[in-house]
Structure formats: C-alpha cells, structure tokens
Motif scaffolding. Structure first.
Motif, PDB file in Angstrom:
ATOM      1  N   ALA A  78       2.725  -4.362   2.054  1.00 38.09           N
ATOM      2  CA  ALA A  78       3.400  -3.350   1.244  1.00 38.09           C
ATOM      3  C   ALA A  78       4.503  -3.969   0.384  1.00 38.09           C
ATOM      4  O   ALA A  78       4.628  -3.651  -0.805  1.00 38.09           O
ATOM      5  N   ARG A  79       5.291  -4.836   0.984  1.00 41.21           N
ATOM      6  CA  ARG A  79       6.415  -5.428   0.258  1.00 41.21           C
ATOM      7  C   ARG A  79       5.972  -6.492  -0.750  1.00 41.21           C
ATOM      8  O   ARG A  79       6.450  -6.538  -1.880  1.00 41.21           O
ATOM      9  N   ALA A  80       5.061  -7.347  -0.326  1.00 44.16           N
ATOM     10  CA  ALA A  80       4.681  -8.475  -1.175  1.00 44.16           C
ATOM     11  C   ALA A  80       3.490  -8.169  -2.077  1.00 44.16           C
ATOM     12  O   ALA A  80       3.357  -8.750  -3.154  1.00 44.16           O
ATOM     13  N   GLY A  81       2.625  -7.252  -1.643  1.00 44.83           N
ATOM     14  CA  GLY A  81       1.432  -6.943  -2.424  1.00 44.83           C
ATOM     15  C   GLY A  81       1.620  -5.821  -3.419  1.00 44.83           C
ATOM     16  O   GLY A  81       0.976  -5.776  -4.458  1.00 44.83           O
ATOM     17  N   GLY A  82       2.521  -4.900  -3.081  1.00 49.27           N
ATOM     18  CA  GLY A  82       2.816  -3.804  -3.991  1.00 49.27           C
ATOM     19  C   GLY A  82       1.741  -2.738  -4.042  1.00 49.27           C
ATOM     20  O   GLY A  82       0.804  -2.717  -3.223  1.00 49.27           O
ATOM     21  N   PRO A  83       1.843  -1.837  -5.029  1.00 52.42           N
ATOM     22  CA  PRO A  83       0.963  -0.670  -5.121  1.00 52.42           C
ATOM     23  C   PRO A  83      -0.525  -0.981  -5.259  1.00 52.42           C
ATOM     24  O   PRO A  83      -1.350  -0.076  -5.125  1.00 52.42           O
ATOM     25  N   ALA A  84      -0.883  -2.221  -5.504  1.00 47.95           N
ATOM     26  CA  ALA A  84      -2.309  -2.574  -5.533  1.00 47.95           C
ATOM     27  C   ALA A  84      -2.952  -2.284  -4.186  1.00 47.95           C
ATOM     28  O   ALA A  84      -4.185  -2.123  -4.102  1.00 47.95           O
TER      29      ALA A  84
END
Length: 203
Positions: free
Chosen positions: A50-56
């Motif tokens: 969630a933090r490093a990958g983001g909304p993708a």
C-alpha cells in the motif's frame, strides 16, 4: 550477513514508510499475498504494498476490507482506501458492513477504522446511507456498557463529513464545551439528511 525473517520484516516496514522499496520488490510482495503465501506477515506485507506500490494495487487492498481472519488487516485496508487514496466511496457497501460492528471484529479495529474512514468519504462527497449510519452511532452508540470513545470518534468523523479540517474536527472551538459542540454537529448532520430527503433529484 544473513538477517532473520523478523528483522527483514522490520526493515521492510521502515522502508515502506520512507518509500524506498523498488517496484520489482513490490511486485514480488504483491505476488506473495495474492498466492496466499503471506501467512502471519500479511499485515506487514499489505502495508508495504500500500505504501510503496500506491493506488495501482487498489484492487488487492480492497479485497481485504472484509477479513475476519485478522481485523487489523481490514482496518489497514479501510485506512488506505478511504484515508490515503480517497477512493473509499467505491466501497460503501463494505464500509457499512464494518460500521455494523461485525462479531468477528473483537477489538473494534475494523469498526473504528470504518468510522474515521466514513468521515473521510463523506468529506469528499455526500452519501446519505453512510451519514445516517454515522449519525446513528453518534447519537445512540451501540447500546454497550462503554460507548464514550466510539461516540466521540463518531462525532469527530461527522465533523469531517460536514467539511471541517482534520484539526477542526478533533476538538471544539475555544469557549464551546465538547457537549455543546457534539450536539451542534449531530443537529447539523440531521439537517443535512433532511435536506437530502426533500431535495428532488435532477434528471
């Protein structure tokens, strides 16, 4: 020097906070989750994605909104989708389910996250059903022996729903008691629902 698994997980969480996980590693972590190999590390791994990958990775995170096996994972999904990525409105059905205080949420982790998340969703756009659920919690609680904290959080979420900033929603203005402030917010929420009920829909 080889590090232990627990140390790796601690480092992973720290790197996620600082956004220093490369995308190829994020993809590998996401694959571990989707293939059901996360085990007891699910919360930490999902946090990293969630933090490093983001909304993708929205669909992956959203799949854990209702997760009786670990309510903290449900809470993380709510916080990510509603608070950080501002896409919680798409998941109002799941949020409403969590607002009903499901039996599997023994420590109220997902329930409390859903209350705060609902405030963020409503701050961005009106949804009568969500505001009604929040108002009912703020006014009536759950009928349990100690609802004070939950009702306080509900009122703060209502403040967010009515357009207050984060700072403004945490405490009453100077010279106003918390009771007066709370009652004023509950009245304003009721008025907002009444207005919506009598406003004809535009074609």
């Amino acid at each position: 020097m080889k590090i232990t698994h627990d140390e790796y997980m601690r480092q992973l969480t720290a790197r996620a906070k600082h956004g220093s996980i490369p995308l190829h590693e994020v993809k590998g972590i996401a694959r571990t989750i989707t293939e059901g190999r996360a085990g007891r590390d699910l919360h930490s791994l999902l946090y990293a994605v969630a933090r490093a990958g983001g909304p993708a990775y929205e669909s992956l995170v959203a799949s854990y909104l209702i997760y009786p096996e670990d309510p903290e994972v449900s809470a993380l999904a709510v916080q990510t989708l509603a608070g950080h990525w501002r896409v919680g409105a798409k998941y109002s059905k799941q949020i409403l389910e969590l607002l009903s205080s499901p039996e599997w949420d023994l420590s109220d982790d997902a329930f409390m996250a859903a209350i705060s998340g609902t405030g963020e969703i409503l701050h961005d756009g009106f949804q009568a059903e969500l505001l009604h659920a929040l108002l009912k919690l703020g006014e009536e609680g759950r009928g349990e022996y100690d609802d004070d904290l939950m009702q306080r959080i509900s009122v703060e979420a209502i403040a967010r729903a009515l357009g207050f900033s984060h700072a403004e929603s945490m405490r009453p203005p100077e010279g106003v008691t918390r009771s007066e402030w709370s009652q004023g917010l509950l009245r304003a929420a009721r008025d907002r629902l009444n207005e919506a009920a009598y406003t004809p829909r535009t074609p």
